[in-house]
Motif scaffolding. Structure first.
Motif, short mmCIF file in Angstrom:
data_model
loop_
_atom_site.label_atom_id
_atom_site.label_comp_id
_atom_site.label_asym_id
_atom_site.label_seq_id
_atom_site.Cartn_x
_atom_site.Cartn_y
_atom_site.Cartn_z
N SER A 49 50.49 62.87 62.30
CA SER A 49 49.68 63.52 64.22
C SER A 49 49.53 61.45 64.97
N PRO A 50 50.46 60.95 65.78
CA PRO A 50 49.97 60.03 66.34
C PRO A 50 48.27 59.82 66.65
N HIS B 61 59.01 58.66 54.70
CA HIS B 61 59.01 57.77 55.59
C HIS B 61 60.39 56.63 55.72
N ASP C 83 54.33 64.49 57.69
CA ASP C 83 54.99 64.69 59.75
C ASP C 83 52.93 64.27 60.40
N ALA D 64 54.82 54.52 72.15
CA ALA D 64 56.50 55.38 73.62
C ALA D 64 55.68 56.87 73.92
N LEU D 65 54.35 57.41 73.68
CA LEU D 65 53.74 58.56 73.69
C LEU D 65 52.91 57.69 75.25
N LYS E 52 56.48 53.20 62.11
CA LYS E 52 57.33 54.53 63.00
C LYS E 52 56.18 55.39 63.66
N LEU E 53 54.96 55.59 62.62
CA LEU E 53 54.01 56.21 63.58
C LEU E 53 53.31 55.10 64.80
N ARG E 54 53.37 54.36 64.57
CA ARG E 54 52.22 53.12 65.61
C ARG E 54 53.58 53.44 66.71
N GLU F 91 55.89 55.65 67.52
CA GLU F 91 55.57 56.63 68.92
C GLU F 91 54.95 57.25 69.61
#
Ligand SMILES: O=P(O)(O)O[C@@H]1[C@@H](OP(=O)(O)O)[C@H](OP(=O)(O)O)[C@H](O)[C@H](OP(=O)(O)O)[C@H]1OP(=O)(O)O
Ligand SMILES: Nc1ncnc2c1ncn2[C@@H]1O[C@H](COP(=O)(O)OP(=O)(O)OP(=O)(O)O)[C@@H](O)[C@H]1O
Length: 462
Positions: free
Chosen positions: A386-387, A188, A384, A335-336, A328-330, A332
């Motif tokens: 998952s959120p 990442h 990869d 954004a959801l 980045k995960l946060r 993402e």
């Protein structure tokens, strides 16, 4: 994709019950510090969050061989670090609460990850306000000036911690704060940060920043050498720590040396002479001789202990995304959150960031997290993530931070003090409130290091 929800109460109840039985923590509400006087306690040392005193009073079954660890309180909030590196931003999780969460955390979390032989016995004790006030009054002026300007003993606490005194009043104890023992997982990292972060470890970058600000820093020390398990590199690491100790007058926090129960400073000629005579049998040694004796005494202990390997594995596996991947995960997940609810329902792995993602973990949540980490961390696709596992990764990062910031105390074996030992201290939980500060510091470290020309950058090998 595996999905963790951290609420498996059945598992948690079984876990807590069995763990309590294993550690057999006695009910200590009967121990009263007011049975001792302030002068029975001798100042040993302090870190950013706590201050530690050793019991030196008349024989007492509850206090003999113990240290008292008191929480500190910042004099001013939200200030940057001082010249001697004292951390001034972000509170610890219990800052607002009356009690210390450390014991529960050590039982329920740390005790499942580190073998009990490397952990210190902890006990919670009641403190009466009046006693604490008087204690602070008597001891505050003996603290280092740089620390006194920043914080003080927290008088709001009704409890403190007693722990086994690892320094004692005889022999030599060496404390090492190793810091980060791994290079980040590359998945990442950005194209800008990747070449920097994969070549130079976080601690060496931090050292560079401190050096550029004129702050004390362990310039010859790389934790990857200390964690390497290779003899030659371990020698280099110990020499680096020693040089930093010498050059900074004992101000760097990566190495502390205690002789006969007192912290040793390199400029205290008489104490150094006694130390070198009693511990190494050296009379009037040169500095090189003294350093090599020190290295020789510490090397077998470090080479033989499995605990450094454990710490580095925990730091690394709990920080599987790096700070960048976690951010980045946060993002993402955030954004959801802004998607219309119909769209959210159609997603295969939705997890908008909620208040709970940013709250302090509870004991039960830690227990559940540990169950997941111990059984399934290796099976997760950290490349990869998952959120829906955001909260899992946040807890993992917090726990990794604890192991990145802990210290080792090693007692050198001696004739009168039988066997040596290695213990891990300062395994406090870190607060989620620190996330922002860590993010900013990470960016600052890389940006500042990236300015150095490539040829001058340090190459840290795992
Ligand atoms: O961020 P770092 O790596 O500088 O670590 C901080 C330490 O600085 P160091 O680099 O070891 O001199 C810092 O140590 P000092 O106060 O500088 O001795 C603290 O241990 C701080 O943790 P906390 O705020 O007490 O919970 C540590 O903060 P955390 O990062 O563990 O939150
Ligand atoms: N059990 C112990 N026996 C002897 N000395 C101890 C013990 N625990 C801590 N100390 C001394 O007290 C110092 C401060 O303790 P500790 O590292 O736990 O504080 P901290 O404020 O959490 O530190 P940090 O700023 O690194 O987070 C240690 O660096 C060590 O020198």
């Amino acid at each position: 994709m595996m999905d963790f929800t951290l609420t498996s109460l059945a598992t948690i109840t079984i876990f807590v019950t069995s763990k309590m039985a294993m550690l057999d923590i006695p009910n200590l509400s009967t121990i009263r510090l007011s049975e001792t006087s302030a002068s029975d306690w001798k100042y040993i040392s302090e870190g950013g969050a706590t201050i530690v005193f050793s019991y030196r009073g008349p024989p007492h079954p509850s206090f003999d061989g113990t240290v008292l660890r008191l929480r500190k309180q910042k004099l001013h909030q939200a200030l940057p670090k001082t010249a001697d590196g004292v951390q001034m931003f972000c509170e610890t999780p219990d800052a607002a609460g009356p009690d210390d969460p450390m014991i529960e955390f050590q039982q329920n979390v740390i005790g499942r990850l580190i073998s009990p032989e490397f952990l210190v016995q902890l006990q919670l004790v009641d403190i009466e306000h009046q006693w604490l006030e008087n204690f602070a009054l008597q001891h505050d002026f003996l603290r280092p000036e740089g620390r006194r300007q920043v914080d003080t003993i927290d008088l709001s606490k009704g409890k403190a911690m007693l722990a086994t005194d690892l320094v004692g009043s005889k022999g030599c104890a060496v404390e090492i704060k190793p810091k980060w023992g791994f290079l980040p997982f590359p998945a990442h990292l950005s194209p800008e940060t990747s070449p920097v972060k994969l070549q130079t470890c976080r601690t060496c970058m931090h050292t560079h920043l401190r050096q550029s600000r004129g702050e004390p820093a362990a310039v010859d020390y790389c934790p990857l050498d200390l964690f390497s398990g290779a003899e030659e590199r371990t020698v280099r690491a110990i020499r680096g720590l020693w040089n930093a100790w010498m050059d900074s007058g004992g101000a760097v926090n990566n190495l502390r040396i205690f002789s006969q129960g007192e912290m040793l400073k390199p400029d205290e000629g008489e104490s150094i002479a006694i130390w070198s005579q009693t511990i190494f049998g050296l009379n009037n040694p040169t500095l090189d001789e003294l350093r090599e004796s020190f290295v020789g005494a510490l090397l077998p202990i470090i080479m033989e202990t499995p605990v450094l390997r454990t710490l580095s594995r925990l730091q690394r596996t709990l920080d599987a995304l790096d700070r960048e991947g976690l951010c980045k995960l946060r993002a993402e997940a955030e954004a959801l959150r802004s998607l219309p609810s119909d769209d959210k329902a159609r997603l295969s792995r939705p997890t908008p960031v909620t208040e709970t993602h940013l709250s302090e973990p509870t004991t039960t949540e830690w227990a559940s997290f540990l169950d997941s980490y111990l059984t399934s961390n290796d099976a997760l696709d950290h490349g990869d993530p998952s959120p829906s596992n955001l909260r899992y990764y946040i807890l993992a990062y917090l726990l990794s931070a604890t192991f990145k910031d802990c210290s080792l105390i090693m007692k050198l074996p001696s004739t009168h003090d039988e066997r040596g030992f290695v213990k891990v201290i300062d395994l406090d939980p870190k607060s989620v409130n620190k996330m922002k500060g860590w993010e900013m510091l990470d960016q600052q470290l890389v940006e500042s290091y990236a300015k150095i020309s490539g040829a001058l950058r340090r190459i840290c090998r795992e």
